[in-house]
Each structure stands twice: as C-alpha cells, then as structure tokens.
Write a protein that holds these residues in place. Structure first.
Motif, PDB file in Angstrom:
ATOM      1  N   ARG A 120      -1.913 -29.692  -7.211  1.00 44.25           N
ATOM      2  CA  ARG A 120      -3.335 -29.431  -7.422  1.00 44.25           C
ATOM      3  C   ARG A 120      -4.004 -29.122  -6.094  1.00 44.25           C
ATOM      4  O   ARG A 120      -5.224 -29.120  -5.989  1.00 44.25           O
ATOM      5  N   GLY A 121      -3.178 -28.846  -5.071  1.00 45.44           N
ATOM      6  CA  GLY A 121      -3.728 -28.723  -3.733  1.00 45.44           C
ATOM      7  C   GLY A 121      -3.620 -27.339  -3.149  1.00 45.44           C
ATOM      8  O   GLY A 121      -3.152 -26.391  -3.779  1.00 45.44           O
ATOM      9  N   ILE A 122      -4.053 -27.240  -1.903  1.00 50.32           N
ATOM     10  CA  ILE A 122      -4.033 -25.994  -1.154  1.00 50.32           C
ATOM     11  C   ILE A 122      -2.906 -26.068  -0.127  1.00 50.32           C
ATOM     12  O   ILE A 122      -2.836 -27.001   0.666  1.00 50.32           O
ATOM     13  N   ASP A 123      -2.020 -25.090  -0.178  1.00 55.47           N
ATOM     14  CA  ASP A 123      -0.993 -24.924   0.836  1.00 55.47           C
ATOM     15  C   ASP A 123      -1.584 -23.986   1.879  1.00 55.47           C
ATOM     16  O   ASP A 123      -1.566 -22.760   1.714  1.00 55.47           O
ATOM     17  N   LEU A 124      -2.131 -24.544   2.939  1.00 53.06           N
ATOM     18  CA  LEU A 124      -2.922 -23.741   3.874  1.00 53.06           C
ATOM     19  C   LEU A 124      -2.117 -22.640   4.549  1.00 53.06           C
ATOM     20  O   LEU A 124      -2.598 -21.497   4.624  1.00 53.06           O
ATOM     21  N   PRO A 125      -0.895 -22.883   5.032  1.00 49.46           N
ATOM     22  CA  PRO A 125      -0.129 -21.767   5.611  1.00 49.46           C
ATOM     23  C   PRO A 125       0.121 -20.644   4.603  1.00 49.46           C
ATOM     24  O   PRO A 125       0.030 -19.460   4.941  1.00 49.46           O
ATOM     25  N   TYR A 126       0.423 -21.018   3.355  1.00 53.57           N
ATOM     26  CA  TYR A 126       0.627 -20.001   2.313  1.00 53.57           C
ATOM     27  C   TYR A 126      -0.656 -19.209   2.072  1.00 53.57           C
ATOM     28  O   TYR A 126      -0.630 -17.966   1.987  1.00 53.57           O
ATOM     29  N   PHE A 127      -1.764 -19.909   1.947  1.00 47.68           N
ATOM     30  CA  PHE A 127      -3.043 -19.245   1.702  1.00 47.68           C
ATOM     31  C   PHE A 127      -3.374 -18.277   2.829  1.00 47.68           C
ATOM     32  O   PHE A 127      -3.829 -17.152   2.583  1.00 47.68           O
ATOM     33  N   ARG A 128      -3.145 -18.684   4.061  1.00 45.70           N
ATOM     34  CA  ARG A 128      -3.395 -17.788   5.190  1.00 45.70           C
ATOM     35  C   ARG A 128      -2.510 -16.537   5.114  1.00 45.70           C
ATOM     36  O   ARG A 128      -2.984 -15.420   5.353  1.00 45.70           O
ATOM     37  N   ARG A 129      -1.229 -16.733   4.773  1.00 46.41           N
ATOM     38  CA  ARG A 129      -0.336 -15.576   4.645  1.00 46.41           C
ATOM     39  C   ARG A 129      -0.803 -14.655   3.534  1.00 46.41           C
ATOM     40  O   ARG A 129      -0.764 -13.423   3.666  1.00 46.41           O
ATOM     41  N   TYR A 130      -1.247 -15.255   2.432  1.00 49.92           N
ATOM     42  CA  TYR A 130      -1.672 -14.444   1.291  1.00 49.92           C
ATOM     43  C   TYR A 130      -2.880 -13.579   1.656  1.00 49.92           C
ATOM     44  O   TYR A 130      -2.897 -12.365   1.415  1.00 49.92           O
ATOM     45  N   VAL A 131      -3.876 -14.195   2.240  1.00 49.77           N
ATOM     46  CA  VAL A 131      -5.093 -13.460   2.590  1.00 49.77           C
ATOM     47  C   VAL A 131      -4.792 -12.389   3.635  1.00 49.77           C
ATOM     48  O   VAL A 131      -5.324 -11.272   3.570  1.00 49.77           O
ATOM     49  N   ARG A 132      -3.919 -12.704   4.586  1.00 52.54           N
ATOM     50  CA  ARG A 132      -3.532 -11.708   5.580  1.00 52.54           C
ATOM     51  C   ARG A 132      -2.807 -10.544   4.926  1.00 52.54           C
ATOM     52  O   ARG A 132      -3.003  -9.379   5.304  1.00 52.54           O
ATOM     53  N   ALA A 133      -1.979 -10.822   3.915  1.00 54.55           N
ATOM     54  CA  ALA A 133      -1.289  -9.748   3.204  1.00 54.55           C
ATOM     55  C   ALA A 133      -2.269  -8.812   2.519  1.00 54.55           C
ATOM     56  O   ALA A 133      -2.051  -7.593   2.466  1.00 54.55           O
ATOM     57  N   LEU A 134      -3.354  -9.363   1.992  1.00 54.52           N
ATOM     58  CA  LEU A 134      -4.368  -8.518   1.364  1.00 54.52           C
ATOM     59  C   LEU A 134      -5.052  -7.624   2.394  1.00 54.52           C
ATOM     60  O   LEU A 134      -5.276  -6.428   2.159  1.00 54.52           O
ATOM     61  N   GLU A 135      -5.392  -8.200   3.528  1.00 52.66           N
ATOM     62  CA  GLU A 135      -6.040  -7.413   4.585  1.00 52.66           C
ATOM     63  C   GLU A 135      -5.101  -6.312   5.075  1.00 52.66           C
ATOM     64  O   GLU A 135      -5.496  -5.149   5.218  1.00 52.66           O
ATOM     65  N   ASP A 136      -3.842  -6.681   5.330  1.00 52.14           N
ATOM     66  CA  ASP A 136      -2.877  -5.700   5.825  1.00 52.14           C
ATOM     67  C   ASP A 136      -2.540  -4.652   4.770  1.00 52.14           C
ATOM     68  O   ASP A 136      -2.204  -3.510   5.117  1.00 52.14           O
ATOM     69  N   GLY A 137      -2.613  -5.039   3.493  1.00 49.94           N
ATOM     70  CA  GLY A 137      -2.225  -4.138   2.415  1.00 49.94           C
ATOM     71  C   GLY A 137      -3.300  -3.165   1.978  1.00 49.94           C
ATOM     72  O   GLY A 137      -3.060  -2.355   1.083  1.00 49.94           O
ATOM     73  N   GLY A 138      -4.475  -3.247   2.563  1.00 47.81           N
ATOM     74  CA  GLY A 138      -5.513  -2.280   2.243  1.00 47.81           C
ATOM     75  C   GLY A 138      -6.364  -2.611   1.039  1.00 47.81           C
ATOM     76  O   GLY A 138      -7.095  -1.749   0.534  1.00 47.81           O
ATOM     77  N   TYR A 139      -6.311  -3.859   0.559  1.00 48.48           N
ATOM     78  CA  TYR A 139      -7.217  -4.265  -0.516  1.00 48.48           C
ATOM     79  C   TYR A 139      -8.646  -4.305   0.013  1.00 48.48           C
ATOM     80  O   TYR A 139      -8.890  -4.476   1.214  1.00 48.48           O
ATOM     81  N   ASP A 140      -9.596  -4.191  -0.896  1.00 50.36           N
ATOM     82  CA  ASP A 140     -11.008  -4.211  -0.517  1.00 50.36           C
ATOM     83  C   ASP A 140     -11.682  -5.533  -0.859  1.00 50.36           C
ATOM     84  O   ASP A 140     -12.620  -5.941  -0.165  1.00 50.36           O
ATOM     85  N   TYR A 141     -11.228  -6.192  -1.920  1.00 51.33           N
ATOM     86  CA  TYR A 141     -11.847  -7.426  -2.414  1.00 51.33           C
ATOM     87  C   TYR A 141     -10.761  -8.427  -2.784  1.00 51.33           C
ATOM     88  O   TYR A 141      -9.632  -8.053  -3.101  1.00 51.33           O
ATOM     89  N   THR A 142     -11.141  -9.697  -2.821  1.00 48.96           N
ATOM     90  CA  THR A 142     -10.306 -10.692  -3.475  1.00 48.96           C
ATOM     91  C   THR A 142     -11.184 -11.613  -4.304  1.00 48.96           C
ATOM     92  O   THR A 142     -12.266 -12.022  -3.872  1.00 48.96           O
ATOM     93  N   LEU A 143     -10.723 -11.894  -5.520  1.00 53.80           N
ATOM     94  CA  LEU A 143     -11.442 -12.779  -6.427  1.00 53.80           C
ATOM     95  C   LEU A 143     -11.016 -14.220  -6.170  1.00 53.80           C
ATOM     96  O   LEU A 143      -9.821 -14.523  -6.099  1.00 53.80           O
ATOM     97  N   LEU A 144     -11.993 -15.103  -6.037  1.00 50.09           N
ATOM     98  CA  LEU A 144     -11.742 -16.536  -5.907  1.00 50.09           C
ATOM     99  C   LEU A 144     -12.062 -17.172  -7.245  1.00 50.09           C
ATOM    100  O   LEU A 144     -13.227 -17.339  -7.605  1.00 50.09           O
TER     101      LEU A 144
END
Length: 404
Positions: free
Chosen positions: A38-62
């Motif tokens: 039920r928690g946040i894996d902070l290193p994973y979350f950072r990698r995920y968000v960085r992948a979106l930035e690097d991949g050319g996405y414009d938005y992310t839904l929370l």
C-alpha cells in the motif's frame, strides 16, 4: 471486416495536434504481477516519472481512490521531479471543499509554472463513494460537479470577495483566492451518463473517454460537442481517449504477448488482489464500464487493433481496452482515433514501466512523425495504408489463435 479505402486527404474531423498522457505508478505492482503493497516505492516512482519525461509524454494522471496515495501530494512530487510533464490531479468533489481545492491546485500550478491540470471524478460506484462518507445519488453527484467547476473558476479569477449560496456549497465573503501561475487551470471530466455529457459539454475544458470502436466514439464526440455548441461555447472541449496498448516488434509477437497477458490479468482479477479490482465484481454502475462490457460481449476485435478481451477479463474495472500490434500497427490505430477527433491520447500499459519506456521509444515518435508530415504536406502519410492490422485475415487469425 472490410478494409477501408485509404484517402490521403486529412479528414475534417482530425485533430491537428496531439498530446500524450500516461498514468504514474507508485510501485512495481501490476495486474500481471501484483505485489502486496500500500506504499510508495520512491526509487521506482522516480524512474517511472523520468521515463515519461524522457519518452516525450506531455501529461501524467495521478489517480485517486479511497485507498490510494493522495493525488495532490503525488502531483506536487511529479512537478518537482520533472521539467515539462503536466501533472493531472484526479479529484473527487466530495473529498475536498471547492475553495480549498482551488487553493491547492493554484499552489501546484505556481510551483510547476503553469503545468497543473485537474480531472474531476464525480463517482461511478455508490459503494466506493460511501467508503469516504459520500451518499449522494449518482445523478446528483454530477450536479455537484457542475457547481464545483463554477466555484473553482471563480476562486481563480474573481478580483473581489464574493458570496455563494448554492445547492451543495454555501459561504460568504471568499476571496480573492490564490491565483494560478498564469491562467485558469484546465478542468477535465469523464463519464458517459447523460449527466456527464451535460456537465462536460457545457463546462469542461477536456472530456475523457475510454477506448471504444471508432464509429461509436465519433458519435460520442459529436454528442459532447453538440451540447457545448448549444450552451453557446465557441471553444469546444478537447477529447481525451485512453488505451492499454500491448506492443511487440511484430503483430505476431504482440498477439503472443496479448494472449499471455489476458490469462494473467483474469487470474489477478479473480483473486481480487490488485487495486480497486477487489471491489469491482458484480454488475458495474457506471455507464462507461457497461458500454465496455457490451462491446466486449459483441466482439473481441474492432477496427484496426482494438481488443476488448482485457476489458471482459476485468469486468471493465477502469480503462481496460487494448490496442494490440507492432509499434507501426498501434501508431496507425492511434491515428485512426486522431482522425476521429482525439487530441489527447492516454497510453498506459499492463507492464507499467517497461511499457511506458517502449511507447516513448517506438510508438509516440511514429505518431508525431505522421503529424509533422501532415503539417508540412497537408496530406496523410502512408502509415495507416501500410499497417492494416485487423483489416487483414492474418491479423484476425493471430487474434483468435490463443482463444481458450
């Protein structure tokens, strides 16, 4: 299914510009391989968000749910971990007083220099709403959302204090509120009930749909735009469509993956061990899920690449229709929806982080290349003519090869 005749003329309904949305995941748990957490894996979350930035996405839904992380806090983290991604805060009006929500959103917008977006969820399940003390009937929840939208915008723009005595909210002397970075924050809503169309058509900046067969979705777009025009709007709501693509190097490999995925997803759903699927058995109340199941019951495959078996396997628990194929086939399928009027395309996978990376490398560039070609030449390129997917016998054979 007959092959459509390819016309290089850009359809009048086609969106000229398209932006891409993902959904941010906080830990590695997926519908394929649920991990008890039920928690946040902070290193994973950072990698995920960085992948979106690097991949050319414009938005992310929370996303938001009664048992999830708080979408405002996560959106603020996204804003600080990225330079360009626009965080979309999913917000249920019953959880946050509108003037407080306006303050929170404006603060996020200031911190991200104008990147904040809000997606209002009126609530499609009585049981889920009741978990946080909301017992308002479904049709009245959209009336509350309508009043909520008005108050958000007034809080952001009114130059002097104002009173409000409405059906759902009552206060005196509020304002001026805390202002957004530059202009009012875009407001999105979704849903396919009559009430959702009425509110979204009249007031939303963005109207959100799940992936449906092309002609059916075009009819829904026309419906929401007609409501907007009848309300006197000169700027129509933008159209957001969500898919769960299953992509591999070839159509054949993609279908091998898809047949494996749906077996694993169905097993996860039956065990009730992933997210809100724990509460999603039985007949769904929301019209979007009902429509998804109707399409799934009628056919597993539609148009170029739309596959509904994933929706059937999860009882349409959220966005769950897939696009299956090679990057070229899936990009061509996305362009089919762009041609029908979608200008915000959400693509989020079942293998969450790996899929986000793959889409950014192999799918998004193909769509953007085609749109650049259109902007330069005034004509459609050949991607849709060359990668026919479900309009061919071989693709349809692959789609049914793994059927139990």
């Amino acid at each position: 299914m007959s092959t459509p005749e390819f016309d290089p003329t850009i359809p009048e309904t086609a969106a000229r510009q398209v932006e891409f949305i993902s959904l941010s995941h906080l830990n590695p748990s997926t519908e394929l391989e649920p991990v008890p957490s039920r928690g946040i894996d902070l290193p994973y979350f950072r990698r995920y968000v960085r992948a979106l930035e690097d991949g050319g996405y414009d938005y992310t839904l929370l996303p938001y749910g009664s048992g999830t992380a708080d979408s405002f806090v996560v959106a603020s983290a996204v804003g600080q971990l990225t330079e360009r991604i626009k965080p979309i805060v999913a917000l249920r009006p019953n959880t946050t007083f509108p003037l407080v929500a306006a303050q929170k959103l404006a603060t996020l917008d200031q911190l991200t220099e104008g990147r904040a977006v809000v997606h209002l969820i009126s609530g499609g399940s009585d049981a889920e709403q009741a978990r946080q003390g909301d017992y308002l009937p479904k049709e009245r929840r959209y009336a509350r959302t309508s009043e909520y939208i008005d108050l958000l915008r007034r809080a952001w723009t009114e130059p002097a204090p104002f009173d409000h005595h409405g059906e759902f909210y009552d206060f005196d002397g509020f304002g001026p509120g805390f202002a957004p970075y530059d202009s009012p924050i875009p407001i999105s809503i979704g849903g396919q009930s009559d009430e959702a169309f009425a509110v979204g058509g009249e007031k939303a900046d963005v109207f959100s749909f799940w992936g449906e067969p092309l002609d059916d979705l075009r009819g829904e777009i026309e419906r929401v735009h007609a409501i907007a025009r009848a309300a006197g709007r000169t700027t129509l709501p933008r159209i957001w469509v969500t898919f769960r693509p299953i992509v591999a190097a070839t159509d054949a490999l993609a279908w091998e993956k898809a047949h494996d995925y749906v077996t694993r997803i169905a097993a996860t759903f039956e065990r009730g061990v992933f997210g809100k699927q724990l509460h999603q058995k039985g007949d769904p109340q929301n019209v979007g899920s009902q429509r998804a199941l109707t399409f799934a019951n009628a056919s597993e495959l539609y148009d170029r690449a739309l596959w509904t078996k994933t929706a059937a396997a999860t009882n349409a628990a959220g966005a769950s229709t897939a696009l299956v194929g090679s990057p070229e086939t899936v990009a061509a399928a996305i362009l089919d929806y762009v041609d029908r009027g979608a200008d915000l395309v959400s693509i989020r996978g079942y293998d969450t982080l790996n899929d986000a990376v793959d889409y950014g490398k192999h799918v998004i560039p193909l769509v953007r290349q085609e749109l650049a070609h259109r902007a330069t030449t005034g004509r459609r390129g050949t991607l849709q003519a060359e990668h026919l997917g479900g309009y061919t016998d071989e693709y349809r054979r692959l789609a049914t090869a793994g059927r139990a």
